[in-house]
Design a protein around this motif. Structure first.
Motif, short mmCIF file in Angstrom:
data_model
loop_
_atom_site.label_atom_id
_atom_site.label_comp_id
_atom_site.label_asym_id
_atom_site.label_seq_id
_atom_site.Cartn_x
_atom_site.Cartn_y
_atom_site.Cartn_z
N ASP A 1 37.35 45.06 33.34
CA ASP A 1 37.35 43.59 33.37
C ASP A 1 38.16 43.08 34.56
N LEU A 2 39.30 43.73 34.84
CA LEU A 2 40.15 43.28 35.93
C LEU A 2 39.44 43.42 37.27
N LEU B 1 45.90 36.92 32.57
CA LEU B 1 46.75 37.16 33.74
C LEU B 1 47.89 36.16 33.80
N GLU B 2 47.67 34.94 33.32
CA GLU B 2 48.73 33.94 33.33
C GLU B 2 49.90 34.35 32.45
N LYS C 1 50.02 40.48 39.32
CA LYS C 1 50.44 40.90 40.65
C LYS C 1 49.57 42.03 41.17
N ARG C 2 49.21 42.96 40.27
CA ARG C 2 48.36 44.08 40.66
C ARG C 2 46.95 43.59 41.00
N VAL C 3 46.45 42.64 40.22
CA VAL C 3 45.11 42.10 40.47
C VAL C 3 45.10 41.32 41.79
N VAL D 1 50.42 49.98 32.17
CA VAL D 1 49.53 48.85 31.90
C VAL D 1 49.65 48.38 30.45
N TYR D 2 49.62 49.32 29.50
CA TYR D 2 49.48 48.93 28.10
C TYR D 2 50.78 48.89 27.30
#
Length: 254
Positions: A10-11, A31-32, A39-41, A127-128
């Motif tokens: 999805d990202l 992301l908000e 930041k990674r996206v 990530v998780y």
């Protein structure tokens, strides 16, 4: 109505603007509330823009007739415009390869064997494990084991770490460069989380347990009978050795 968990796919689709409008909005909202992931996206988006800027002018040029397959067969001599296109193609392949791995969080050529597994487990943890809202996709152990065993096409056993003070939280299937992997997450009374990642191995199919560390997390990785396992968590690797030994003992009882 519950929102489907945001996956790594999805990202990347969000950066490429390939999601349906509703899903695009869901990822934006996610992301908000997750600045580390945002930041990674953002780095993904910067990489995408740089590639377009660097290769856009060449991509807009017409294909030189010298690159016609029949002409290439007739003559091995190339004109300057043909040479430029050849260089452009090689540049696109090189930058595309580097860019793809950068978007996956790598800064060098992809690793293989246990090294790759250890990096994948560390990436999944980063990530998780920090997600306080939806760190796992499924919490029902029976449903999860059935799902991941089907996706990995291998019987997968869920490690029980309750005697070591860690409760099972849930898990999910995560994508890797070597196919799908099963991720299981645990936490203790202090909120400290651990991740166990397992997947079939194409190399290092039988490998002894090896420690690894990076940043503020560490772990152990190993392989038995074609299946790889990696346990990662915060702190020093040696503190995790008893837990890794327990996971290995239970996995061998399948």
């Amino acid at each position: 109505m519950s929102i489907r968990p945001i996956s790594e796919d999805d990202l990347h689709a969000y950066v490429d603007r390939a999601l349906e409008p509703e899903r695009q909005a869901e990822v934006a909202a996610y992301l908000e509330s997750h600045p580390d992931v945002a930041k990674r996206v953002a780095a993904f988006a910067d990489q995408r823009g740089w590639l377009r800027s660097a290769l856009g002018p060449i991509a807009e040029e017409p294909l030189p007739p010298q690159l016609n397959l029949s002409r290439i067969i007739e003559s091995r001599r190339r004109r300057p415009s043909s040479a430029r296109w050849a260089i452009a193609v090689m540049l696109m392949l090189a930058i595309g390869g580097i860019g793809g791995w950068t978007m996956r969080g790598a800064t060098q050529a992809p690793a293989s064997g246990l090294a790759a597994l250890a990096q994948e487990a560390s990436d999944s943890y980063q990530v998780y494990a920090s997600d306080r809202t939806r760190p796992v996709e499924l919490r029902d152990s029976t449903e999860l084991v059935s799902w991941v065993s089907s996706r990995l096409r291998q019987p997968v056993k869920l490690p029980d770490l309750s005697k070591s003070g860690y409760r099972f939280m849930g898990g999910r299937v995560v994508p890797t460069a070597h196919g799908p992997a099963a991720m299981f997450m645990y936490d203790d009374d202090h909120g400290e989380r651990l991740v166990v990642l397992t997947r079939p191995m194409t190399s290092d199919q039988n490998a002894p347990m090896a420690p690894h560390a990076g940043g503020n997390i560490a772990g152990f990785s190993w392989a038995d009978g074609g299946m790889g396992y990696s346990l990662v968590g915060p702190g020093a690797a040696e503190q995790l050795r008893p837990l890794a030994n327990e996971v290995r003992k239970q996995a061998r009882s399948i």
